[in-house]
Design a protein around this motif. Structure first.
Motif, PDB file in Angstrom:
ATOM      1  N   ASN A  33       0.962  -1.104  -0.080  1.00  0.00           N
ATOM      2  CA  ASN A  33       0.037   0.190  -0.208  1.00  0.00           C
ATOM      3  C   ASN A  33       0.759   1.398  -0.187  1.00  0.00           C
ATOM      4  OD1 ASN A  33       0.380   0.217   2.945  1.00  0.00           O
ATOM      5  ND2 ASN A  33      -0.390  -1.401   3.045  1.00  0.00           N
ATOM      6  N   THR A  34       0.470   2.561  -0.116  1.00  0.00           N
ATOM      7  CA  THR A  34       1.153   3.599   0.429  1.00  0.00           C
ATOM      8  C   THR A  34       1.193   4.602   1.477  1.00  0.00           C
ATOM      9  OG1 THR A  34      -0.811   4.904  -1.247  1.00  0.00           O
ATOM     10  CG2 THR A  34       0.634   4.305  -2.642  1.00  0.00           C
ATOM     11  N   THR A  35       0.650   3.798   2.382  1.00  0.00           N
ATOM     12  CA  THR A  35       1.114   4.103   3.791  1.00  0.00           C
ATOM     13  C   THR A  35      -0.182   5.461   4.556  1.00  0.00           C
ATOM     14  OG1 THR A  35       2.680   5.341   3.719  1.00  0.00           O
ATOM     15  CG2 THR A  35       3.276   2.665   3.696  1.00  0.00           C
ATOM     16  N   ILE A  36      -1.379   5.992   3.290  1.00  0.00           N
ATOM     17  CA  ILE A  36      -1.320   7.246   3.967  1.00  0.00           C
ATOM     18  C   ILE A  36      -2.664   7.250   4.909  1.00  0.00           C
ATOM     19  CG2 ILE A  36      -2.809   9.012   3.189  1.00  0.00           C
ATOM     20  CD1 ILE A  36      -1.138   8.592   0.554  1.00  0.00           C
TER      21      ILE A  36
ATOM     22  N   GLN B 120      -2.242  -0.165  -7.849  1.00  0.00           N
ATOM     23  CA  GLN B 120      -0.741  -0.489  -7.730  1.00  0.00           C
ATOM     24  C   GLN B 120      -0.085   0.394  -6.816  1.00  0.00           C
ATOM     25  OE1 GLN B 120       1.303  -0.832 -11.665  1.00  0.00           O
ATOM     26  NE2 GLN B 120      -0.597  -1.297 -12.754  1.00  0.00           N
ATOM     27  N   ALA B 121       0.869   0.192  -6.295  1.00  0.00           N
ATOM     28  CA  ALA B 121       2.441   1.725  -6.200  1.00  0.00           C
ATOM     29  C   ALA B 121       3.025   1.245  -6.664  1.00  0.00           C
ATOM     30  CB  ALA B 121       1.462   1.321  -4.245  1.00  0.00           C
ATOM     31  N   PHE B 122       3.730   2.415  -5.866  1.00  0.00           N
ATOM     32  CA  PHE B 122       5.197   2.302  -6.867  1.00  0.00           C
ATOM     33  C   PHE B 122       6.481   3.436  -5.918  1.00  0.00           C
ATOM     34  CE2 PHE B 122       1.221   3.494  -9.504  1.00  0.00           C
ATOM     35  CZ  PHE B 122       2.132   2.524 -11.071  1.00  0.00           C
ATOM     36  N   VAL B 123       7.191   3.349  -6.289  1.00  0.00           N
ATOM     37  CA  VAL B 123       8.135   3.811  -5.457  1.00  0.00           C
ATOM     38  C   VAL B 123       9.613   4.494  -6.256  1.00  0.00           C
ATOM     39  CG1 VAL B 123       9.320   1.986  -4.434  1.00  0.00           C
ATOM     40  CG2 VAL B 123       9.743   4.415  -3.572  1.00  0.00           C
TER      41      VAL B 123
ATOM     42  N   VAL C  76       6.571   7.991  -2.891  1.00  0.00           N
ATOM     43  CA  VAL C  76       5.673   6.876  -3.003  1.00  0.00           C
ATOM     44  C   VAL C  76       4.018   7.784  -3.584  1.00  0.00           C
ATOM     45  CG1 VAL C  76       4.281   5.018  -1.418  1.00  0.00           C
ATOM     46  CG2 VAL C  76       6.643   5.767  -0.715  1.00  0.00           C
ATOM     47  N   PHE C  77       3.897   6.594  -4.859  1.00  0.00           N
ATOM     48  CA  PHE C  77       2.374   7.428  -4.811  1.00  0.00           C
ATOM     49  C   PHE C  77       1.639   6.158  -5.449  1.00  0.00           C
ATOM     50  CE2 PHE C  77       4.684   7.679  -8.923  1.00  0.00           C
ATOM     51  CZ  PHE C  77       5.532   8.114  -9.217  1.00  0.00           C
TER      52      PHE C  77
ATOM     53  N   LEU D 297      12.009   5.291 -11.205  1.00  0.00           N
ATOM     54  CA  LEU D 297      10.274   5.034 -10.714  1.00  0.00           C
ATOM     55  C   LEU D 297      11.340   3.760 -10.789  1.00  0.00           C
ATOM     56  CD1 LEU D 297       7.913   4.323 -10.103  1.00  0.00           C
ATOM     57  CD2 LEU D 297       7.493   3.745 -11.862  1.00  0.00           C
ATOM     58  N   LEU D 298      11.961   3.046  -9.193  1.00  0.00           N
ATOM     59  CA  LEU D 298      12.146   1.915  -9.139  1.00  0.00           C
ATOM     60  C   LEU D 298      11.387   1.165  -8.582  1.00  0.00           C
ATOM     61  CD1 LEU D 298      15.291   2.070  -7.301  1.00  0.00           C
ATOM     62  CD2 LEU D 298      14.073   2.137  -4.942  1.00  0.00           C
ATOM     63  N   ARG D 299      10.209   0.533  -7.992  1.00  0.00           N
ATOM     64  CA  ARG D 299       9.524  -0.510  -8.287  1.00  0.00           C
ATOM     65  C   ARG D 299       8.232  -0.269  -8.209  1.00  0.00           C
ATOM     66  NH1 ARG D 299       9.702  -2.340  -2.882  1.00  0.00           N
ATOM     67  NH2 ARG D 299      10.530  -1.161  -2.511  1.00  0.00           N
ATOM     68  N   HIS D 300       6.667  -0.891  -8.534  1.00  0.00           N
ATOM     69  CA  HIS D 300       6.057  -1.138  -8.354  1.00  0.00           C
ATOM     70  C   HIS D 300       5.838  -2.240  -8.446  1.00  0.00           C
ATOM     71  CE1 HIS D 300       4.411  -2.046 -12.599  1.00  0.00           C
ATOM     72  NE2 HIS D 300       5.506  -2.249 -12.979  1.00  0.00           N
ATOM     73  N   TRP D 301       4.797  -2.370  -7.157  1.00  0.00           N
ATOM     74  CA  TRP D 301       3.920  -3.341  -6.817  1.00  0.00           C
ATOM     75  C   TRP D 301       2.710  -3.283  -7.247  1.00  0.00           C
ATOM     76  CZ3 TRP D 301       6.714  -0.218  -4.502  1.00  0.00           C
ATOM     77  CH2 TRP D 301       6.142   0.594  -2.888  1.00  0.00           C
TER      78      TRP D 301
END
Lengths: 422, 94
Positions: free
Chosen positions: A76-79, A261-264, A296-297, A335-339
């Motif tokens: 998740n994006t931890t919000i 999806q989430a991205f960092v 993180v988005f 972009l480093l990772r997305h999951w």
């Protein structure tokens, strides 16, 4: 178990860090438990913790098919926010935010809860008026909310796109200052460790493969690590709720499984102090910066039903476009990772926490986009439901039958199409 | 990227298509009971595996399609026109 404290940190600094023990046990499953919680995500672990803590119950197990923190807990994006408006959701998410505020102390584990404010941007005067209604409701029900003008936003977050030719010029924002982020892995580990200390068995690599039941009760769970019987069974397996429900031969649910999806990005120097949310004319985007520096988005779900924990490219493009229209300075950040995680999207965008057609089965499901922030209250109220065998007043309308009664808890007013509840 | 073979336009990226949802829901007659309507509108089988679903080729020929896809792997097994008469015509003239 060694408690974390300043004294223990100093002491172990002198003895080569040899005084720390395992954070939680790795027990073999017993043949029988009073309560078995299926699903070792944040909600399952929190439920086990509050069952042991608030109701002094023993003989509880959490069974998890993978490893704890490996499902949506880590995807998740931890919000964390409580800006919900409708009765039931309002009280529930406010209770959750209040629990978050003391969670690190409660668990003796630093969950890195950071109340960095949630900034919801608005782009027309009418949108701001509509949003002001939401925040007035929040302020009158024990929460906090502020309205920021374009100038205030410009001072606080100078990197946003304030250009005159922006397609959606920023008009103002609704701000919840007590909202923020936390470290998602630490929340899973913190709840696991605290529950384990109160005697809960956390059993990983233990997948429920079939369910034996009579007309009124679940009699046992067949798992990849043997048969387990339980007086009470609780499902907290968001994403796979329908599968388990059908395994128990209970029919269909008001839920569709979708993936989010989430991205960092690669870590960069401090750039963004808040959680910023951008949503206008079909765009949907939320961004914050982690303590390591990564941006993180995330954005919308992938729009089609799926159980694959695998995101698809059109959303990558969509989210990248949002990022650039909101923060053009991110243009050259990599972009480093997305999951991707599988989420239960429900028919009205709100969750289910209720008793079920079976006497000893309890359901916790349907978290849509709001599962992470809900974790503490989810554990709190679900434990109360299981222990007392009746729902608290706050969650009394979060049952499976609410649509039949005409009760829709639909924050967005999108109707009975699960994919639209963003 | 999922690719869908549109019967008219050929194989295209799924970003050209709009997802419609379950293709196997049969809505009951208007005078059916409230319970029957409740189940049709609000309950989903939420299939883990192969399912029939509708997609519209929004940025192509705009046809509605019935697609058989695996929700675990995204593999596509068949694509047909949702309108059965058109599908029949299509097959006859192949």
């Amino acid at each position: 178990m060694t408690q974390f404290s300043a004294w223990n940190v100093i002491k172990n600094g002198f003895n080569g860090q040899k005084g720390w023990s395992r954070q939680w046990r790795d027990p073999e499953p017993k043949a029988n438990y009073d309560i078995v919680i299926v699903g070792g995500g944040l909600h399952g672990l929190a439920t086990a913790y509050y069952l042991a803590k608030n109701f002094h119950l023993k003989n509880i197990a959490v069974v998890e098919k993978g490893w704890i923190g490996g499902g949506n807990a880590g995807r998740n994006t931890t919000i964390i926010r409580s800006n919900y408006m409708l009765k039931g959701n309002r009280e529930f998410y406010e209770a959750s935010l209040t629990l978050w505020e003391n969670l690190s102390h409660e668990l003796n584990y630093n969950v890195m809860f950071s109340q960095r404010a949630h900034i919801g941007l608005y782009h027309t005067p009418n949108a701001l008026d509509a949003a002001a209604r939401r925040y007035n409701i929040m302020r009158q029900t024990g929460s906090d909310g502020e309205i920021w003008s374009r100038n205030t936003i410009k001072k606080k977050i100078p990197h946003l796109n304030f250009a005159d030719d922006a397609r959606f010029p920023i008009h103002g924002a609704l701000v919840q200052k007590r909202a923020g982020t936390a470290r998602h892995d630490a929340v899973a580990w913190g709840y696991a460790r605290a529950a384990d200390m109160l005697g809960v068995d956390i059993i990983q690599q233990c997948e429920v493969t079939s369910i034996k039941r009579s007309a009124q009760k679940i009699s046992s769970l067949h798992t990849s690590r043997g048969e387990i019987t339980a007086n009470k069974v609780a499902f907290a397996v968001a994403g796979n709720t329908s599968r388990l429900w059908q395994m128990a031969e209970l029919g269909n649910l008001p839920i569709e499984s979708h993936k989010l999806q989430a991205f960092v990005t690669e870590p960069i120097k401090p750039l963004l102090d808040h959680v910023v949310v951008f949503g206008v004319a079909g765009a949907h985007f939320y961004i914050s910066q982690s303590d390591k520096g990564g941006m993180v988005f995330g954005g919308d779900i992938d729009w089609y039903k799926s159980y694959a924990q695998k995101g698809n490219l059109p959303i990558v493009q969509d989210v990248a476009e949002c990022a650039l229209s909101l923060m053009p300075c991110l243009g050259r950040v990599k972009l480093l990772r997305h999951w991707s995680g599988v989420v239960d999207m429900s028919m009205d965008g709100s969750f289910f926490m209720c008793k079920t057609p079976l006497d000893n089965l309890y359901l916790n499901a349907g978290w849509n986009y709001g599962g992470f922030e809900a974790s503490p209250a989810s554990g709190w109220y679900f434990a109360d439901l299981i222990a007392n065998d009746r729902p608290d007043k706050v969650i009394q309308n979060h049952d499976l039958d609410r649509f039949r009664r005409g009760v829709h808890i639909d924050e967005r007013g999108a109707g009975s199409d699960p994919k639209l509840h963003g | 990227m999922i690719q869908i073979s549109c019967p008219f336009c050929g194989k295209r990226d799924h970003s050209e298509f709009s997802y419609g949802g379950d293709g196997q829901i049969n809505y009951p007659p208007l005078d059916a009971s409230e319970d029957t309507w409740h189940d049709a509108v609000f309950l989903r089988e939420n299939i883990y595996g192969r399912q029939i679903e509708t997609w519209q080729h929004l940025y192509g020929c705009r046809s509605w399609l019935l697609v058989e896809r695996d929700t675990r792997t995204h593999e596509i097994f068949s694509v047909k026109l949702a309108h059965s008469d058109w599908q029949k015509l299509m097959e006859e003239n192949r």
